[in-house]
Motif scaffolding. Structure first.
Motif, mmCIF file in Angstrom:
data_model
loop_
_atom_site.group_PDB
_atom_site.id
_atom_site.type_symbol
_atom_site.label_atom_id
_atom_site.label_comp_id
_atom_site.label_asym_id
_atom_site.label_seq_id
_atom_site.Cartn_x
_atom_site.Cartn_y
_atom_site.Cartn_z
ATOM 1 N N THR A 31 34.834 19.999 -11.207
ATOM 2 C CA THR A 31 36.294 20.057 -11.317
ATOM 3 C C THR A 31 36.931 20.591 -10.046
ATOM 4 N N ILE A 32 36.355 21.657 -9.486
ATOM 5 C CA ILE A 32 36.943 22.247 -8.280
ATOM 6 C C ILE A 32 36.885 21.239 -7.137
ATOM 7 N N LEU A 33 35.712 20.599 -6.997
ATOM 8 C CA LEU A 33 35.565 19.609 -5.925
ATOM 9 C C LEU A 33 36.594 18.482 -6.070
ATOM 10 N N VAL A 34 36.661 17.912 -7.274
ATOM 11 C CA VAL A 34 37.582 16.793 -7.494
ATOM 12 C C VAL A 34 39.030 17.235 -7.278
ATOM 13 N N SER A 35 39.410 18.380 -7.872
ATOM 14 C CA SER A 35 40.806 18.820 -7.781
ATOM 15 C C SER A 35 41.208 19.117 -6.339
ATOM 16 N N VAL A 36 40.328 19.798 -5.604
ATOM 17 C CA VAL A 36 40.674 20.168 -4.231
ATOM 18 C C VAL A 36 40.766 18.920 -3.350
ATOM 19 N N VAL B 85 41.264 15.776 -4.257
ATOM 20 C CA VAL B 85 42.429 14.968 -4.656
ATOM 21 C C VAL B 85 43.708 15.581 -4.077
ATOM 22 N N THR B 86 43.857 16.901 -4.207
ATOM 23 C CA THR B 86 45.086 17.548 -3.749
ATOM 24 C C THR B 86 45.267 17.394 -2.242
ATOM 25 N N VAL B 87 44.201 17.656 -1.478
ATOM 26 C CA VAL B 87 44.309 17.587 -0.016
ATOM 27 C C VAL B 87 44.611 16.159 0.438
ATOM 28 N N LEU B 88 43.844 15.198 -0.078
ATOM 29 C CA LEU B 88 44.048 13.818 0.365
ATOM 30 C C LEU B 88 45.395 13.274 -0.107
ATOM 31 N N GLU B 89 45.784 13.649 -1.308
ATOM 32 C CA GLU B 89 47.057 13.171 -1.825
ATOM 33 C C GLU B 89 48.215 13.693 -0.982
ATOM 34 N N LEU B 90 48.135 14.963 -0.583
ATOM 35 C CA LEU B 90 49.184 15.513 0.274
ATOM 36 C C LEU B 90 49.201 14.790 1.622
ATOM 37 N N ALA B 91 48.009 14.459 2.126
ATOM 38 C CA ALA B 91 47.935 13.783 3.426
ATOM 39 C C ALA B 91 48.602 12.411 3.360
ATOM 40 N N THR B 92 48.240 11.600 2.365
ATOM 41 C CA THR B 92 48.848 10.265 2.267
ATOM 42 C C THR B 92 50.345 10.379 1.995
ATOM 43 N N ALA B 93 50.721 11.387 1.183
ATOM 44 C CA ALA B 93 52.138 11.543 0.845
ATOM 45 C C ALA B 93 52.953 11.933 2.074
ATOM 46 N N CYS B 94 52.428 12.857 2.889
ATOM 47 C CA CYS B 94 53.182 13.302 4.066
ATOM 48 C C CYS B 94 53.370 12.162 5.058
ATOM 49 N N LEU B 95 52.305 11.407 5.291
ATOM 50 C CA LEU B 95 52.411 10.291 6.238
ATOM 51 C C LEU B 95 53.453 9.281 5.756
ATOM 52 N N VAL C 17 35.169 8.020 -8.505
ATOM 53 C CA VAL C 17 35.947 7.424 -9.591
ATOM 54 C C VAL C 17 37.038 8.387 -10.070
ATOM 55 N N GLN C 18 36.783 9.684 -9.908
ATOM 56 C CA GLN C 18 37.769 10.677 -10.332
ATOM 57 C C GLN C 18 38.706 11.062 -9.201
ATOM 58 N N ILE C 19 38.378 10.637 -7.992
ATOM 59 C CA ILE C 19 39.160 11.055 -6.818
ATOM 60 C C ILE C 19 40.044 9.919 -6.291
ATOM 61 N N THR D 194 49.924 18.337 -8.321
ATOM 62 C CA THR D 194 48.741 17.475 -8.258
ATOM 63 C C THR D 194 47.497 18.205 -8.746
ATOM 64 N N PHE D 195 47.323 19.431 -8.274
ATOM 65 C CA PHE D 195 46.140 20.210 -8.637
ATOM 66 C C PHE D 195 46.077 20.438 -10.145
ATOM 67 N N LEU D 196 47.221 20.790 -10.717
ATOM 68 C CA LEU D 196 47.298 21.031 -12.160
ATOM 69 C C LEU D 196 46.903 19.773 -12.941
ATOM 70 N N GLY D 197 47.460 18.642 -12.526
ATOM 71 C CA GLY D 197 47.141 17.384 -13.196
ATOM 72 C C GLY D 197 45.664 17.055 -13.088
ATOM 73 N N SER D 198 45.093 17.334 -11.936
ATOM 74 C CA SER D 198 43.691 17.020 -11.711
ATOM 75 C C SER D 198 42.780 17.967 -12.505
ATOM 76 N N TRP D 199 43.132 19.235 -12.522
ATOM 77 C CA TRP D 199 42.318 20.229 -13.248
ATOM 78 C C TRP D 199 42.321 19.934 -14.756
ATOM 79 N N ASN D 200 43.449 19.520 -15.287
ATOM 80 C CA ASN D 200 43.557 19.271 -16.721
ATOM 81 C C ASN D 200 43.280 17.823 -17.107
#
Lengths: 275, 331
Positions: A64-69, A71-81, A141-143, A201-207
């Protein structure tokens, strides 16, 4: 009178948490006693160790920690660009593309669930004439499906639009390109928005529950929520252990919320999106 | 703003506007576009495509709208399931959303009056929203347990007999009437007690979110209205019904549509609390999609059902956009 109502509501809201934590410290006999005792007569912290040893919790948490972290980092990266391009650049097709992204906010997850499941099937099957991805029981698949979200793009775009033009003019005069301006000026100024988008994002991914439930079958890749759901069957009548497990699944996200609630609550009040 | 003096074509950005900028911008958007395109836009189209075929794990014969007509009226096994699940879903909405909104609005209104401990209350009410429903369900199943549950002890205090709650397929009104010795006709039985518990847990989970939105809406109402009303001698009650409620209506409407869509889409709560039972009385459309597609491996039928649900959800979204679009200058 007003306080009475608020306190009553607070008790109802808080009771399940109170019940969970206190039951986690009781022995089985007391945890299943009726009517329940308010506080444990004797503390049994060993329940947490017992519960932890009954299922591969270490594995679940790492997953869970791996997937959530990630997802959050990459999602922020694509979103910022993308948000930077929409907020501060001119390019052909910008309007249409922005509308397209906006439209995807209206597609509920249920609509795409079955095709996405098929897309992840073993590569022998065909997906639109191409081999399917074969991603069942993996991390990707989860990321990968979650590393871009139209919602985060909008949130960041709103923030980037508000950055004064003097700054970009100054950067241009100093010879900075877009990427450099984004990295060294825009992002440091956008930390509150980054925290808000990141938390949601992190909350959604964790839950996350339904998607990992259908695309994973082995503990090796399952997240804590699916693990807890399986543990409910496994723990059976060992109710005190189930409460201990629920406590350590809920605790990290509750602590995170208590530390960072300002950002989450502000972000939700501003955008009205469900996390 | 001072920036207005800089000509528009220069102001736009650092790095002069060359054709290069267009390429660079597309490169910036590309990662997000690829992911959203592959995992959101294409699957949405593919879902409709799949729904036109007999598709059990592998693609079969083209059926046209056959999967849809099966659900709607054609198939004597499927269509009763569909209409029942649709009615269960809307009952779930009706027994959740209005009560949830009423409680959230009252709490938000009270908290808005600069109460002492406002921050602590808000944190507390919001806590269930960040808690996973899987963990919450483990607790609630126990609280509502037919033999050991606390709720049966509580209602015992006011002289009510123990109930089966999440295991109770009988209707709410049916149970109330039978405790007075009255037998109700089946169509008046109401939602199963299990569905009522599901609604209560849903309210518990989402209420904090709605309080936050209502608080934001309340703070958008200019205090001048309140001051003017007080000068005119309006009572607290009049202020609430004549000023707060009308001026809050865009927020209220927004909360209503978002909450309804949330319940229409809810899967986790049903799966972990009842798994669609008892006697299928909590089998919502999302649950039926899940069972059809992933337990019976009927992807085509599942996709068709999901598509019908999507249309219902889209309807809510479009109405929301239209109504709020018109009223956006209101607040």
């Amino acid at each position: 009178m007003k306080h009475l109502f608020l306190i009553l509501a607070a008790v109802v809201v808080a009771y399940p948490f109170f019940f969970m934590v206190t039951s986690a410290f009781k022995d089985l006999l007391e945890a299943t006693h009726t009517p329940p005792t308010l506080l444990p007569t004797k503390l049994h912290p060993e329940n947490f160790v017992d519960a932890w040893n009954r299922a591969p919790w270490g594995r679940y948490f790492v997953n869970t920690i791996l997937v959530s972290v990630v997802v959050t980092v990459l999602e922020l990266a694509t979103a910022c660009l993308a948000a930077y391009a929409f907020a501060r650049m001119r390019f052909p097709g910008k309007g249409i593309l922005f509308t397209l992204f906006l439209a995807t906010l209206m597609i509920p997850g249920e609509a795409t669930l079955v095709p996405n499941y098929v897309l992840m099937s073993p590569s022998k099957a065909a997906c639109l004439g191409l081999p399917c991805l074969g991603w069942f029981d993996t991390y990707q698949v989860q990321i990968v499906p979650f590393i871009a979200s139209a919602f985060s793009i909008f949130l960041m775009r709103q923030f980037f639009l508000a950055i004064p033009n003097e700054l970009s003019d100054a950067a241009r005069i100093d010879g900075a390109g877009h990427l450099r301006f984004l990295w060294s000026i825009v992002l440091p100024l956008s930390v509150p928005a980054l925290i808000t988008a990141g938390l949601i994002t992190f909350l959604g991914s964790w839950n996350a529950f339904q998607w990992p439930l259908i695309v994973t079958s082995k503990p090796d890749f399952r997240p804590v929520q699916v693990g807890l759901s399986a543990f409910r069957q496994e723990a059976g009548s060992s109710y005190h252990l189930l409460m201990a497990a629920s406590t350590f699944v809920v605790a990290p996200i509750v602590l995170l919320f208590l530390v960072a609630q300002r950002y989450l609550v502000q972000g939700i009040a501003r955008t009205g999106i469900r996390g | 703003m001072a920036a207005e003096v800089i000509p528009a074509n220069v102001r736009e950005s650092p790095g002069r506007r060359l054709p290069v900028e267009g390429i660079q911008a597309w490169l910036f958007v590309l990662p997000a576009l690829l992911i959203i395109g592959i995992f959101k836009i294409l699957p949405a189209i593919a879902a409709f495509y799949m729904s036109l075929f007999k598709w059990d794990v592998v693609q079969g014969a083209f059926r046209g709208l056959g999967n849809y007509t099966d659900w709607l009226y054609d198939n004597s096994l499927r269509s009763p399931d569909f209409w029942r699940s649709l009615s269960t879903t809307f009952t779930y909405v009706i027994f959740t959303v209005p009560l949830e909104m009423a409680i959230a609005l009252v709490i938000a209104y009270l908290l808005f009056q600069k109460m002492r401990g406002r921050g602590i209350y808000r944190t507390l009410y919001y806590l269930p929203y960040v808690t996973s429903l899987v963990a919450a369900a483990a607790v609630f199943v126990w609280v509502f347990h037919p033999q050991y549950g606390l709720i049966n002890d509580v209602i015992g205090l006011i002289g009510m007999g123990p109930q089966s709650w999440l295991d109770e397929p009988r209707g709410l009104f049916e149970l109330i009437a039978s405790s007075f010795g009255v037998t109700l006709p089946a169509w008046l039985a109401g939602p199963s007690l299990a569905l009522v518990v599901l609604s209560l847990v849903t309210i518990w989970h989402y209420m904090g979110y709605q309080i936050v939105i209502f608080l934001a809406g309340l703070s958008n109402i200019s205090s001048e209205y309140y001051e003017a009303a007080r000068l005119d001698g309006a009572s607290e009650r009049q202020i609430f019904t004549r000023i707060t409620l009308p001026l809050l209506s865009p927020t209220t409407f927004f909360v209503f549509t978002v909450a309804s869509i949330g319940v229409l889409r809810s899967f986790d709560s049903v799966y972990v609390l009842t798994n669609g039972g008892p006697l299928d009385t909590t089998r919502t459309v999302t649950m039926l999609v899940f069972k059809t597609a992933f337990q019976q491996a009927q992807f085509g039928l599942g996709a068709a059902l999901a598509f019908i649900l999507t249309l219902v959800i889209l309807l809510f979204t479009l109405v929301q956009f239209r109504v709020l679009g018109r009223r956006v200058n209101y607040g």
